[in-house]
Write a protein that holds these residues in place. Structure first.
Motif, PDB file in Angstrom:
ATOM      1  N   GLY A  46     -99.023 171.726  13.920  1.00 22.30           N
ATOM      2  CA  GLY A  46     -98.987 172.835  12.981  1.00 22.30           C
ATOM      3  C   GLY A  46     -98.176 174.013  13.504  1.00 22.30           C
ATOM      4  N   HIS A  47     -97.742 174.838  12.584  1.00 23.52           N
ATOM      5  CA  HIS A  47     -96.857 175.959  12.917  1.00 23.52           C
ATOM      6  C   HIS A  47     -97.470 176.927  13.911  1.00 23.52           C
ATOM      7  N   ASP A  48     -98.735 177.290  13.731  1.00 23.08           N
ATOM      8  CA  ASP A  48     -99.362 178.254  14.642  1.00 23.08           C
ATOM      9  C   ASP A  48     -99.396 177.737  16.072  1.00 23.08           C
ATOM     10  N   ALA A  49     -99.796 176.478  16.232  1.00 28.06           N
ATOM     11  CA  ALA A  49     -99.911 175.903  17.579  1.00 28.06           C
ATOM     12  C   ALA A  49     -98.537 175.709  18.220  1.00 28.06           C
ATOM     13  N   ILE A  50     -97.551 175.291  17.440  1.00 28.43           N
ATOM     14  CA  ILE A  50     -96.200 175.119  17.978  1.00 28.43           C
ATOM     15  C   ILE A  50     -95.639 176.471  18.410  1.00 28.43           C
ATOM     16  N   ASP A  51     -95.810 177.485  17.579  1.00 26.17           N
ATOM     17  CA  ASP A  51     -95.350 178.829  17.921  1.00 26.17           C
ATOM     18  C   ASP A  51     -96.025 179.325  19.202  1.00 26.17           C
ATOM     19  N   ALA A  52     -97.326 179.103  19.326  1.00 26.59           N
ATOM     20  CA  ALA A  52     -98.055 179.526  20.530  1.00 26.59           C
ATOM     21  C   ALA A  52     -97.554 178.786  21.769  1.00 26.59           C
ATOM     22  N   LEU A  53     -97.250 177.515  21.628  1.00 28.21           N
ATOM     23  CA  LEU A  53     -96.719 176.740  22.750  1.00 28.21           C
ATOM     24  C   LEU A  53     -95.372 177.294  23.203  1.00 28.21           C
ATOM     25  N   ILE A  54     -94.495 177.556  22.253  1.00 33.31           N
ATOM     26  CA  ILE A  54     -93.175 178.098  22.602  1.00 33.31           C
ATOM     27  C   ILE A  54     -93.331 179.448  23.296  1.00 33.31           C
ATOM     28  N   ALA A  55     -94.209 180.305  22.787  1.00 32.37           N
ATOM     29  CA  ALA A  55     -94.456 181.609  23.419  1.00 32.37           C
ATOM     30  C   ALA A  55     -94.969 181.431  24.844  1.00 32.37           C
ATOM     31  N   ALA A  56     -95.834 180.445  25.070  1.00 30.11           N
ATOM     32  CA  ALA A  56     -96.376 180.200  26.410  1.00 30.11           C
ATOM     33  C   ALA A  56     -95.286 179.724  27.368  1.00 30.11           C
ATOM     34  N   VAL A  57     -94.393 178.862  26.896  1.00 36.22           N
ATOM     35  CA  VAL A  57     -93.285 178.394  27.743  1.00 36.22           C
ATOM     36  C   VAL A  57     -92.370 179.567  28.081  1.00 36.22           C
ATOM     37  N   GLN A  58     -92.094 180.422  27.107  1.00 38.33           N
ATOM     38  CA  GLN A  58     -91.265 181.601  27.366  1.00 38.33           C
ATOM     39  C   GLN A  58     -91.920 182.533  28.374  1.00 38.33           C
ATOM     40  N   ALA A  59     -93.242 182.677  28.314  1.00 37.09           N
ATOM     41  CA  ALA A  59     -93.956 183.523  29.277  1.00 37.09           C
ATOM     42  C   ALA A  59     -93.908 182.913  30.679  1.00 37.09           C
ATOM     43  N   GLN A  60     -93.953 181.600  30.751  1.00 35.13           N
ATOM     44  CA  GLN A  60     -93.901 180.916  32.050  1.00 35.13           C
ATOM     45  C   GLN A  60     -92.509 180.977  32.666  1.00 35.13           C
ATOM     46  N   PHE A  61     -91.470 181.016  31.819  1.00 36.94           N
ATOM     47  CA  PHE A  61     -90.084 181.020  32.288  1.00 36.94           C
ATOM     48  C   PHE A  61     -89.321 182.190  31.658  1.00 36.94           C
ATOM     49  N   PRO A  62     -89.709 183.424  32.002  1.00 33.20           N
ATOM     50  CA  PRO A  62     -89.056 184.581  31.367  1.00 33.20           C
ATOM     51  C   PRO A  62     -87.566 184.647  31.698  1.00 33.20           C
ATOM     52  N   GLY A  63     -86.786 184.964  30.676  1.00 33.69           N
ATOM     53  CA  GLY A  63     -85.348 185.090  30.862  1.00 33.69           C
ATOM     54  C   GLY A  63     -84.597 183.772  30.878  1.00 33.69           C
ATOM     55  N   PHE A  64     -85.310 182.659  30.746  1.00 35.01           N
ATOM     56  CA  PHE A  64     -84.672 181.349  30.745  1.00 35.01           C
ATOM     57  C   PHE A  64     -84.328 180.950  29.321  1.00 35.01           C
ATOM     58  N   ALA A  65     -83.437 179.979  29.204  1.00 34.32           N
ATOM     59  CA  ALA A  65     -83.042 179.491  27.880  1.00 34.32           C
ATOM     60  C   ALA A  65     -82.860 177.978  27.928  1.00 34.32           C
ATOM     61  N   PHE A  66     -83.110 177.353  26.786  1.00 35.39           N
ATOM     62  CA  PHE A  66     -82.848 175.934  26.601  1.00 35.39           C
ATOM     63  C   PHE A  66     -81.406 175.755  26.137  1.00 35.39           C
ATOM     64  N   ARG A  67     -80.796 174.658  26.560  1.00 32.88           N
ATOM     65  CA  ARG A  67     -79.479 174.287  26.054  1.00 32.88           C
ATOM     66  C   ARG A  67     -79.402 172.766  26.007  1.00 32.88           C
ATOM     67  N   LEU A  68     -78.640 172.289  25.044  1.00 38.97           N
ATOM     68  CA  LEU A  68     -78.464 170.847  24.916  1.00 38.97           C
ATOM     69  C   LEU A  68     -77.738 170.290  26.131  1.00 38.97           C
ATOM     70  N   ALA A  69     -78.090 169.069  26.495  1.00 35.52           N
ATOM     71  CA  ALA A  69     -77.413 168.338  27.562  1.00 35.52           C
ATOM     72  C   ALA A  69     -76.723 167.150  26.905  1.00 35.52           C
ATOM     73  N   GLY A  70     -75.500 167.330  26.531  1.00 37.80           N
ATOM     74  CA  GLY A  70     -74.777 166.249  25.874  1.00 37.80           C
ATOM     75  C   GLY A  70     -74.907 166.304  24.372  1.00 37.80           C
ATOM     76  N   THR A  71     -74.795 165.160  23.753  1.00 39.13           N
ATOM     77  CA  THR A  71     -74.771 165.081  22.299  1.00 39.13           C
ATOM     78  C   THR A  71     -76.102 164.577  21.753  1.00 39.13           C
ATOM     79  N   VAL A  72     -76.281 164.772  20.474  1.00 35.80           N
ATOM     80  CA  VAL A  72     -77.453 164.270  19.759  1.00 35.80           C
ATOM     81  C   VAL A  72     -77.133 162.861  19.280  1.00 35.80           C
ATOM     82  N   ASP A  73     -78.026 161.931  19.571  1.00 36.65           N
ATOM     83  CA  ASP A  73     -77.894 160.544  19.127  1.00 36.65           C
ATOM     84  C   ASP A  73     -78.925 160.338  18.026  1.00 36.65           C
ATOM     85  N   ALA A  74     -78.483 159.953  16.835  1.00 36.73           N
ATOM     86  CA  ALA A  74     -79.410 159.856  15.706  1.00 36.73           C
ATOM     87  C   ALA A  74     -79.083 158.686  14.799  1.00 36.73           C
TER      88      ALA A  74
END
Length: 122
Positions: A46-74
């Protein structure tokens, strides 16, 4: 860029969004209402839990960012892609992994299954 690639780009953008209201809006735009996220450290639904998870990861890794590694295979309604998490810019990542995503009929994410390839040891 395909629709799936655009969705994955939006997905990464949401993980990097630090403004709570904008991040929450992004979660609603990217994930199906009953969407899930599962990795070795978390299982949420659900949206609330996903949002809370993302906020927790950001708090654990302040100032960090995600970036793709290569291409998307679909194909069909499934995509897989690698990612890095680390300091913004070209610095070496501290966490690497890959996600497998299934999409709902409307193109939003239904499920994410995350795998961690490199994690901090301390």
């Amino acid at each position: 860029m395909s629709d799936v690639e655009k969705m994955i780009d939006q997905y990464i953008t949401v993980w990097n969004e630090t403004d709570p209201a904008a991040r929450r809006a992004g979660v609603a735009q990217v994930w199906d209402a009953d969407g899930t996220y599962t990795d070795p450290l978390a299982a949420v639904q659900g949206h609330d839990a996903i949002d809370a998870l993302i906020a927790a990861v950001q708090a654990q890794f302040p100032g960090f960012a995600f970036r793709l590694a290569g291409t998307v295979d679909a194909h069909h309604d499934v995509a897989r892609f690698g990612w890095h998490l680390g300091p913004r810019g070209d610095a070496e990542s501290v966490v690497d992994g890959f996600d497998v995503v299934t999409l709902a009929e409307d193109g939003r994410i239904r499920h994410v299954y995350g795998f961690l390839d490199k994690v901090p040891t301390t």
